[in-house]
Design an enzyme around this catalytic site. Structure first.
Site, mmCIF file in Angstrom:
data_model
loop_
_atom_site.group_PDB
_atom_site.id
_atom_site.type_symbol
_atom_site.label_atom_id
_atom_site.label_comp_id
_atom_site.label_asym_id
_atom_site.label_seq_id
_atom_site.Cartn_x
_atom_site.Cartn_y
_atom_site.Cartn_z
ATOM 1 N N SER A 147 0.848 -1.193 0.000
ATOM 2 C CA SER A 147 0.000 0.000 0.000
ATOM 3 C C SER A 147 0.880 1.239 0.000
ATOM 4 C CB SER A 147 -0.895 0.022 1.236
ATOM 5 O OG SER A 147 -1.603 1.244 1.335
ATOM 6 N N TYR A 161 -1.908 -0.322 10.173
ATOM 7 C CA TYR A 161 -2.010 -0.893 8.823
ATOM 8 C C TYR A 161 -0.819 -0.445 7.975
ATOM 9 C CZ TYR A 161 -3.904 -1.655 4.091
ATOM 10 O OH TYR A 161 -4.086 -2.033 2.780
#
Length: 249
Positions: A147, A161
């Site tokens: 990501s 995350y």
């Protein structure tokens, strides 16, 4: 590589995972689609994969499983091998973003579960894929879905995350060097803001568009195209690569 590569895709029932599965089927990959809980969504995704793969002879099986559980990971790969053939590819895609909010307010159990899926799950799946690819001697490819949050940090949203995706990037680089001699390439795709059900706020991609140089959120098929390239022979000299597909962020 055999005529129809056999690729395991985790978290393949929706969003980016479903788009990846469909794109790979179009390229001739047999797909072992791992999903966690939504059987209806998994079957819908599998039907699309089979329809798309009809022209290339690609087949699809679905397996309900939890990537953070070793026995489930083994069952996924064993099913893929038994029904489709020796596994030649893995797309580590299954992930959890929750809890959403400042780290100071985060629930410990939810963070632990997210880290189990986002980091341990990737490691377990990669470990099994490497064992299978090494045993056959045919090599293969692994693509980890990272990501842009790994470098942006995701403050106020999900720092845990972002930290997990930073670990995925490190894993990608280290593992690529570890298994290169076995003919296994390991790369990652780092998406930015993408229109999927991942977001707690369904309108989040639209709200963030102004801060993206390309002035829009991305589509799952744009991530799938990057994954397909990394698993193709066109990317035969790419390993340890983290391919950012984030609209300029």
């Amino acid at each position: 590589m055999q005529h129809n590569p056999v690729t395991v895709v985790t978290g393949g029932s929706r969003g980016i995972g479903a788009a990846i599965s469909t794109r790979l089927a179009a390229d001739g990959h047999h797909i072992a689609l791992g999903y966690h809980s939504d059987a209806d969504a998994a079957e819908k995704a599998a039907a699309q994969v089979r329809a798309t793969g009809a022209a290339t002879g690609a087949r699809c099986v679905t397996v309900q499983m939890d990537t953070a559980e070793e026995t489930d990971v083994d069952r996924l790969f064993e099913t893929a091998a038994a029904e489709l053939g020796p596994v030649t590819g893995l797309v580590n895609n299954a992930g959890i973003g929750a809890p959403v909010g400042p780290l100071a307010e985060a629930d410990v159990a939810a963070m632990r579960r997210a880290l189990d899926v986002n980091v341990l799950g990737y490691l377990l799946c990669a470990r099994r894929a490497i064992r299978d690819m090494t045993r056959t001697g045919a090599g293969g490819g692994i693509v980890n879905i990272s990501s842009a949050a790994a470098t942006l940090g995701a403050p106020g949203e999900y720092v845990h995350y972002a930290a997990a995706k930073g670990a995925v990037d490190t894993m990608t680089v280290g593992l690529s060097k570890e298994v290169a001699a076995d003919g296994i390439r390991v790369n990652a795709v780092a998406p930015g803001v993408i229109w999927t059900e991942f977001h707690a706020d369904p309108e989040r991609p639209a709200k963030l568009a102004a801060g993206i140089p390309l002035a829009r959120a991305g589509r799952p098929d744009e991530i799938a195209a990057a994954v397909a390239w990394l698993l193709s022979d066109d990317a035969s000299y790419a390993t340890g690569t983290i391919l950012r597909v984030a609209g300029g962020r």
